[in-house]
Design a protein around this motif. Structure first.
Motif, mmCIF file in Angstrom:
data_model
loop_
_atom_site.group_PDB
_atom_site.id
_atom_site.type_symbol
_atom_site.label_atom_id
_atom_site.label_comp_id
_atom_site.label_asym_id
_atom_site.label_seq_id
_atom_site.Cartn_x
_atom_site.Cartn_y
_atom_site.Cartn_z
ATOM 1 N N GLY A 40 0.819 -1.212 0.000
ATOM 2 C CA GLY A 40 0.000 0.000 0.000
ATOM 3 C C GLY A 40 0.843 1.248 0.000
ATOM 4 O O GLY A 40 0.617 2.161 -0.791
ATOM 5 N N SER A 57 -4.546 -3.521 10.748
ATOM 6 C CA SER A 57 -5.902 -3.007 10.641
ATOM 7 C C SER A 57 -5.926 -1.496 10.430
ATOM 8 O O SER A 57 -6.887 -0.954 9.888
ATOM 9 C CB SER A 57 -6.686 -3.364 11.912
ATOM 10 O OG SER A 57 -6.143 -2.691 13.044
ATOM 11 N N SER A 60 -4.899 0.066 6.367
ATOM 12 C CA SER A 60 -5.830 0.371 5.277
ATOM 13 C C SER A 60 -6.192 1.851 5.271
ATOM 14 O O SER A 60 -6.333 2.458 4.200
ATOM 15 C CB SER A 60 -7.095 -0.483 5.404
ATOM 16 O OG SER A 60 -7.758 -0.215 6.635
ATOM 17 N N ASN A 97 -3.187 3.716 3.920
ATOM 18 C CA ASN A 97 -3.115 3.550 2.475
ATOM 19 C C ASN A 97 -4.151 4.406 1.751
ATOM 20 O O ASN A 97 -3.899 4.919 0.657
ATOM 21 C CB ASN A 97 -3.288 2.076 2.104
ATOM 22 C CG ASN A 97 -2.046 1.257 2.419
ATOM 23 O OD1 ASN A 97 -0.961 1.811 2.603
ATOM 24 N ND2 ASN A 97 -2.192 -0.047 2.492
ATOM 25 N N ARG A 98 -5.329 4.572 2.361
ATOM 26 C CA ARG A 98 -6.328 5.456 1.746
ATOM 27 C C ARG A 98 -5.845 6.903 1.747
ATOM 28 O O ARG A 98 -6.099 7.649 0.801
ATOM 29 C CB ARG A 98 -7.664 5.344 2.495
ATOM 30 C CG ARG A 98 -8.430 4.072 2.207
ATOM 31 C CD ARG A 98 -9.879 4.151 2.649
ATOM 32 N NE ARG A 98 -10.036 4.333 4.093
ATOM 33 C CZ ARG A 98 -10.551 5.406 4.662
ATOM 34 N NH1 ARG A 98 -10.960 6.427 3.916
ATOM 35 N NH2 ARG A 98 -10.669 5.479 5.977
#
Length: 452
Positions: free
Chosen positions: A7, A414, A417, A420-421
Motif C-alpha cells: 500500500g 488493521s 488500510s 493507504n487510503r
C-alpha cells in the motif's frame, strides 16, 4: 510488519523521487575507488545475504532493478532516458549524461583527480556517495581486526548512524546544496523535473542495504525511527531556509527562485468562471497576503508538531520564527525575508541538536501522532505538500511503535488500510482530495490513539 508494504509503495510518490533524486557526495581525503572496489564475493558482492558479520549482498540490493532499494544504481541511466534528455534539451545543457547540473546528484560526481582506476561515473550514485571516499583511507582496514567503527570514522567513513550527519548527506540531493549540480531550480522543474520531497526515516528504510542486528547495535547503536524522523524534519527546515537566505539561490533573474515555494498555490486550473476553486485555505500559521505564493513549508509544519510534542521549551520560539518568516515574505523586502530565514534556520538547528541528543520512549511517537493527526483534520493540511508529509509521518511513527513492540503487527495491519487510503488521496497532485485525506488520516490516528 513489513515496512515496505504494498500500500505504501503503491501510493507514494517517493518511489519516483528515488529514481530521480539520488543521495549526496561526501568529499574525504582519499580517492574514490568506485563500486567495483566493494563488490568482491568476500566483501559486499555475494549473491545471497549470508555473511557472518554483514549480509555481504549489499551490492545486489543496491543494484535491484525494480525496487526503490536499487534507485541509486539507476540514477545515471535515467539521465539517458527520454525524460532526462528532454529536460537537458529544454535547458540547453547538451547531453544529460555529461551535464554537471545533472551529474551532481545522478552520479558520484567527483573531480577526475580523485577518481581511482576502477571508478566509473556510469555506476550512478555509488557506495562512496554516502559512505565517503574509500581509497587511501578506510577501504583496506574497515573489515580487519582490531578495526572498530570509531577507527573507521576517524579514517574517513561517514557516520551515517548519526541522524544529523545522515540527514545532511541525503539532503544534498534530496533537497539541494551549494555543491556543483546539487540544486534543482524552478527552470528544471518547468522542464520536467519533479518536485522535491524528503523524509529521512522513510527514505532510509527504502534505501537500507543492511540489517540492524545485534552486531550493528553494538557498534553503532540501533537507530530510533522517531529520532531520525524528527531530526530529518529539523535539518530539512535548516537546509531550505539556509539556502533561501543566500541571494544567489533565492533569486532567478528578476524573479524569486520559485523552487522554494509551494507549487500548488500557483499551479491550478485557470478558467474564466464564477465557480472558482481555491487551492488553499486561510492559515493563521502562515500569515501571507492573499494571492502571494507561500514558501513551501511542509517540513516547517512537521517540525512545529515535533517541537510541541518533544521539545516544548523551544516550541514557541520556533513557531514565532516561522510566523515572522512568512510575514517577512509577504512584506516583499528581500533583505528582511533572508534575515528571517536565517533566524528560522538557527531555530531549526537548535531543535535538531535537542532532538538528536534526547532519549526517546514510545509515548513520544503517540504524542507526535496526536498532534500531526489532529492538525491533519483541520485546514493546516489543505495544501498538498503538507499532506504528503503528514501521511509519511504517521506511517513512520506507526512502524516505529511496531518495531519497538508497543503495537502488534496485527493491530497495525488493521490501521494500514486507513493510511493507504490517505496515500491514495495524495498519490497524484493534480487529483489531490483534501476531504478524503483528512477522513482517512483521522481514522488512522484515532485507531492508534486507542492503542496507547
Amino acid at each position: 510488519m513489513d515496512r515496505l508494504g504494498a500500500g505504501s509503495l503503491r501510493c507514494l510518490a517517493v518511489l519516483a523521487l528515488f529514481a530521480l533524486y539520488p543521495a549526496a557526495i561526501v568529499y574525504g581525503n582519499g580517492t574514490f575507488e568506485g563500486v567495483a572496489s566493494c563488490a568482491g564475493s568476500t566483501c559486499h558482492g555475494r549473491a545471497a545475504g549470508n555473511g557472518a558479520v554483514v549480509r555481504q549482498d549489499e551490492i545486489a540490493i543496491w543494484q535491484e532493478p525494480s525496487s526503490p532499494s536499487g534507485a541509486h544504481s539507476r540514477a545515471y541511466s535515467v539521465l539517458a532516458g527520454r525524460r532526462g534528455q528532454q529536460i537537458a534539451q529544454s535547458l540547453g545543457l547538451g547531453s544529460a549524461t555529461r551535464a554537471s547540473e545533472c551529474l551532481g546528484c545522478h552520479a558520484t560526481f567527483v573531480p577526475q583527480a580523485v577518481r581511482g582506476p576502477r571508478f566509473q561515473l556510469s555506476d550512478g550514485v555509488g557506495c562512496e556517495s554516502c559512505h565517503g571516499a574509500a581509497g587511501d583511507a578506510w577501504l583496506a582496514t574497515h573489515y580487519a581486526r582490531p578495526s572498530t567503527h570509531a577507527s573507521n570514522v576517524s579514517d574517513g567513513l561517514i557516520p551515517l548512524e548519526n541522524p544529523q550527519v545522515r540527514a545532511n548527506v541525503c539532503l544534498d540531493c534530496h533537497y539541494g546544496s551549494q555543491k556543483t549540480g546539487q540544486f534543482v531550480t524552478h527552470a528544471m522543474m518547468a522542464a520536467g523535473h519533479p518536485r522535491i520531497s524528503f523524509e529521512l526515516d522513510l527514505f532510509s528504510a527504502l534505501q537500507q542495504h543492511h540489517e540492524v542486528d545485534a552486531d550493528y547495535s553494538r557498534r553503532k547503536r540501533a537507530p530510533d525511527a522517531v529520532r531520525f524522523w524528527a531530526v530529518g524534519q529539523a535539518e530539512a527546515v535548516r537546509r531550505a531556509t539556509g539556502l533561501f537566505a543566500q541571494p544567489r539561490f533565492a533569486m532567478e533573474g528578476i524573479f524569486p527562485q520559485f523552487y522554494f515555494f509551494d507549487c500548488h498555490s500557483c499551479h491550478r486550473e485557470i478558467q474564466d468562471s464564477d465557480r472558482r476553486r481555491l487551492t488553499f485555505e486561510t492559515n493563521p500559521a502562515r500569515p501571507i497576503p492573499f494571492g502571494n505564493p507561500p514558501f513551501n513549508d511542509e517540513n516547517i509544519i512537521m517540525l512545529s508538531a515535533v517541537a510541541g510534542a518533544l521539545v516544548p521549551a523551544q516550541a514557541d520560539a520556533f513557531q514565532s520564527a516561522s510566523r515572522d518568516f512568512h510575514a517577512a515574505m509577504g512584506r516583499g523586502n528581500n533583505g528582511d525575508a533572508r534575515a528571517a530565514a536565517t533566524r528560522l534556520s538557527q531555530r531549526a538547528l537548535q531543535l535538531s541538536t535537542a532532538l538528536s541528543q534526547r532519549a526517546y520512549i514510545d509515548a513520544d511517537a503517540f504524542r507526535v501522532i496526536a498532534i500531526v493527526g489532529g492538525n491533519a483534520t483541520r485546514p493546516r493540511f489543505t495544501d498538498y505538500a503538507g499532506s504528503v508529509q503528514a501521511v509519511m509521518a504517521i506511517d513512520t511513527l506507526l512502524n516505529a511503535l511496531v518495531t519497538n513492540g508497543r503495537i502488534t503487527t496485527g493491530a497495525a495491519a488493521s490501521i494500514r488500510s486507513d493510511i493507504n487510503r490517505a496515500y491514495v488521496a495524495v498519490e497524484e497532485p493534480n487529483s489531490y482530495r483534501p476531504a478524503d485525506f483528512r477522513t482517512a488520516l483521522a481514522s488512522a490516528t484515532t485507531a492508534i490513539r486507542r492503542l496507547q
